[in-house]
Scaffold this motif. Structure first.
Motif, mmCIF file in Angstrom:
data_model
loop_
_atom_site.group_PDB
_atom_site.id
_atom_site.type_symbol
_atom_site.label_atom_id
_atom_site.label_comp_id
_atom_site.label_asym_id
_atom_site.label_seq_id
_atom_site.Cartn_x
_atom_site.Cartn_y
_atom_site.Cartn_z
ATOM 1 N N ILE A 179 0.819 -1.215 0.000
ATOM 2 C CA ILE A 179 0.000 0.000 0.000
ATOM 3 C C ILE A 179 0.852 1.265 0.000
ATOM 4 O O ILE A 179 0.315 2.370 0.053
ATOM 5 C CB ILE A 179 -0.975 0.029 1.201
ATOM 6 N N ASN A 188 -4.125 4.032 8.991
ATOM 7 C CA ASN A 188 -4.230 2.760 8.274
ATOM 8 C C ASN A 188 -4.814 1.665 9.147
ATOM 9 O O ASN A 188 -5.569 0.817 8.673
ATOM 10 C CB ASN A 188 -2.856 2.344 7.746
ATOM 11 N N ASP A 191 -8.431 2.241 9.298
ATOM 12 C CA ASP A 191 -9.025 1.820 8.022
ATOM 13 C C ASP A 191 -9.183 0.309 7.966
ATOM 14 O O ASP A 191 -10.200 -0.210 7.517
ATOM 15 C CB ASP A 191 -8.141 2.282 6.850
ATOM 16 N N HIS A 192 -8.139 -0.389 8.417
ATOM 17 C CA HIS A 192 -8.195 -1.853 8.404
ATOM 18 C C HIS A 192 -9.348 -2.347 9.277
ATOM 19 O O HIS A 192 -10.115 -3.224 8.876
ATOM 20 C CB HIS A 192 -6.878 -2.439 8.901
ATOM 21 N N HIS A 195 -12.584 -1.657 7.653
ATOM 22 C CA HIS A 195 -12.759 -2.527 6.491
ATOM 23 C C HIS A 195 -13.202 -3.922 6.902
ATOM 24 O O HIS A 195 -14.137 -4.482 6.324
ATOM 25 C CB HIS A 195 -11.472 -2.627 5.686
ATOM 26 N N VAL B 137 -6.288 -4.097 -7.815
ATOM 27 C CA VAL B 137 -6.968 -2.940 -7.227
ATOM 28 C C VAL B 137 -7.773 -2.207 -8.302
ATOM 29 O O VAL B 137 -8.955 -1.899 -8.120
ATOM 30 C CB VAL B 137 -5.957 -1.976 -6.579
ATOM 31 N N GLU B 141 -11.814 -1.898 -8.362
ATOM 32 C CA GLU B 141 -12.415 -0.561 -8.272
ATOM 33 C C GLU B 141 -13.315 -0.270 -9.473
ATOM 34 O O GLU B 141 -14.359 0.378 -9.331
ATOM 35 C CB GLU B 141 -11.320 0.496 -8.129
ATOM 36 N N GLN B 151 -19.322 -1.828 -2.692
ATOM 37 C CA GLN B 151 -18.315 -0.787 -2.468
ATOM 38 C C GLN B 151 -17.489 -1.110 -1.223
ATOM 39 O O GLN B 151 -17.993 -1.090 -0.105
ATOM 40 C CB GLN B 151 -19.006 0.574 -2.273
ATOM 41 N N LEU B 152 -16.224 -1.412 -1.438
ATOM 42 C CA LEU B 152 -15.297 -1.663 -0.319
ATOM 43 C C LEU B 152 -13.947 -1.053 -0.666
ATOM 44 O O LEU B 152 -13.699 -0.705 -1.820
ATOM 45 C CB LEU B 152 -15.143 -3.172 -0.076
ATOM 46 N N ASP B 153 -13.064 -0.943 0.319
ATOM 47 C CA ASP B 153 -11.707 -0.480 0.060
ATOM 48 C C ASP B 153 -10.950 -1.618 -0.638
ATOM 49 O O ASP B 153 -10.654 -2.642 -0.035
ATOM 50 C CB ASP B 153 -11.038 -0.104 1.382
ATOM 51 N N ARG B 155 -7.906 -2.077 -1.694
ATOM 52 C CA ARG B 155 -6.601 -2.479 -1.149
ATOM 53 C C ARG B 155 -6.756 -3.355 0.085
ATOM 54 O O ARG B 155 -6.168 -4.434 0.196
ATOM 55 C CB ARG B 155 -5.772 -1.239 -0.796
ATOM 56 N N HIS B 156 -7.558 -2.884 0.992
ATOM 57 C CA HIS B 156 -7.767 -3.664 2.207
ATOM 58 C C HIS B 156 -8.477 -4.981 1.892
ATOM 59 O O HIS B 156 -8.214 -6.000 2.530
ATOM 60 C CB HIS B 156 -8.561 -2.845 3.228
#
Lengths: 207, 207
Positions: A179, A188, A191-192, A195, B137, B141, B151-153, B155-156
């Motif tokens: 990342i 972060n 965020d984790h 998520h 990614v 996206e 809809q999610l992050d 990367r995570h």
DNA sequence: TTGCCTACCTACCAGTAGGTAGTGGGTTAA
DNA sequence: TTAACCCACTACCTACTGGTAGGTAGGCAA
């Protein structure tokens, strides 16, 4: 003065050793850590360290026991809070996520222990967690039966969740590279956490 | 005869060493594995092993390189198959799951490497995977933007998925104790695969 | 003072780590 | 036959491991 009495300085040294041992074992593993490393980190010699702990194995055992008891304590506390449905799951998830964010070294040692198959201890990691695992399976299955949660294999769901949560912390240096940012900085980590919560919510709750 | 020529028997010994080294490094880690262990597993002495590889580090590097190239090969092949939407994701997921089920030792070494932060090699694990990570990614996206996926992050989500998939294999002895069954037997592995697929499908596709 | 305690030290042990030097047998090719 | 090369060997090196022996400085109680 501040540390004149022998019992006080004794406890302090012992705890310093435990802290440094946690750090070293998490960082370099059991085999990769020498008693010299730990002693040097505390500022004493190896024989002095062995005055406080009878052997490397015993020291490792004490580190691990402290870790497990703290984790189980948090789990107990989370389970004790009255809640139901998704809220209950979120409480337990957050309890674990908070502990791991505070002390990522716990996660790294646990992972190493799981990888090594519990060779360094008599302790059986899965045995200790088994009661919680079984209780969680029962809870999830009851929620699924009531149609609250999506129908999934509860056992595999828990193992998947365990892996999803711990990996971020245990593999933090690797995540850093993916990342392009410090995985363990405050934002972060938050965020984790959000998520993981959101992900499980999306999977378990049909909206 | 079958192995009379020196280059052939040479390669054979070399490969035997690589295989045994993979097994040992996966089982006991880099520090926990001695060159004597590996040599004994092949049926030769340590200096003979060092005739084929200049050092322990170099041997480890070769083991790791073989592992990574095989993984990347599988990923390339999976990505090359024409598909879109969820089907594409499932193809890539299955490619990884199949490889890991075939050679769980790959997973254990990768996890150890991630835990150790890539200390034993110049190679940067996350750097090698970075192109795939970034491509994934972007793909996720775009699917989310089109409303195909939840809809999610992204990367995570990938990191979570990485952890969810690998943990079952890397922590197999621990999983054994939780499910009271051999995690690596055929049925349980199949169950894990289908669970992971189903789980991600449940999270990503609004039904 | 005497005696016991804790907490640390230096010096040493046997064992093992990774790595090197040099030897010798077996095959291959001139 | 001889020379080359390959490959595995024994023997050895230094560095470091976990652990022990023995000693010392200081606190504390009788």
């Amino acid at each position: 003065m501040s540390e004149a009495t022998s019992p006080e300085s004794n406890r302090s040294t012992r705890d310093q050793i435990l802290d440094e041992a946690l750090r070293c074992f998490a960082e370099k593993g059991y085999e990769g850590t020498s008693l010299n490393d730990i002693a040097a980190g505390v500022g004493i010699r190896r024989p002095s360290l062995l005055h406080h702990f009878p052997s490397k194995e015993a020291l490792y055992g004490d580190v691990f026991e402290r870790l497990m008891s703290e984790w189980l304590e948090r789990l107990d506390a989370a389970v004790a809070v009255p809640a139901s449905g998704w809220d209950k799951s979120e409480l337990v998830l957050r309890a674990c996520l908070d502990l791991f964010a505070e002390t990522p070294d716990y996660v790294r040692i646990m992972r190493r222990e799981a990888l090594d198959g519990g060779v360094h201890l008599g302790i059986d990691l899965s045995g200790v967690l088994r009661p919680f695992f079984d209780a969680a399976v029962q809870y999830l299955e009851s929620q699924m039966a009531q149609g609250v949660f999506t129908q999934l294999d509860a056992r595999h769901l828990l193992i998947t969740g365990y892996g999803a949560i711990l990996t971020y912390f245990s593999d933090a240096p690797f995540v850093d590279g993916l990342i392009d940012s410090d995985a363990m900085n405050e934002k972060n980590i938050r965020d984790h956490q959000e998520h993981v919560i959101g992900f499980f919510k999306a999977a378990l709750l049909k909206s």
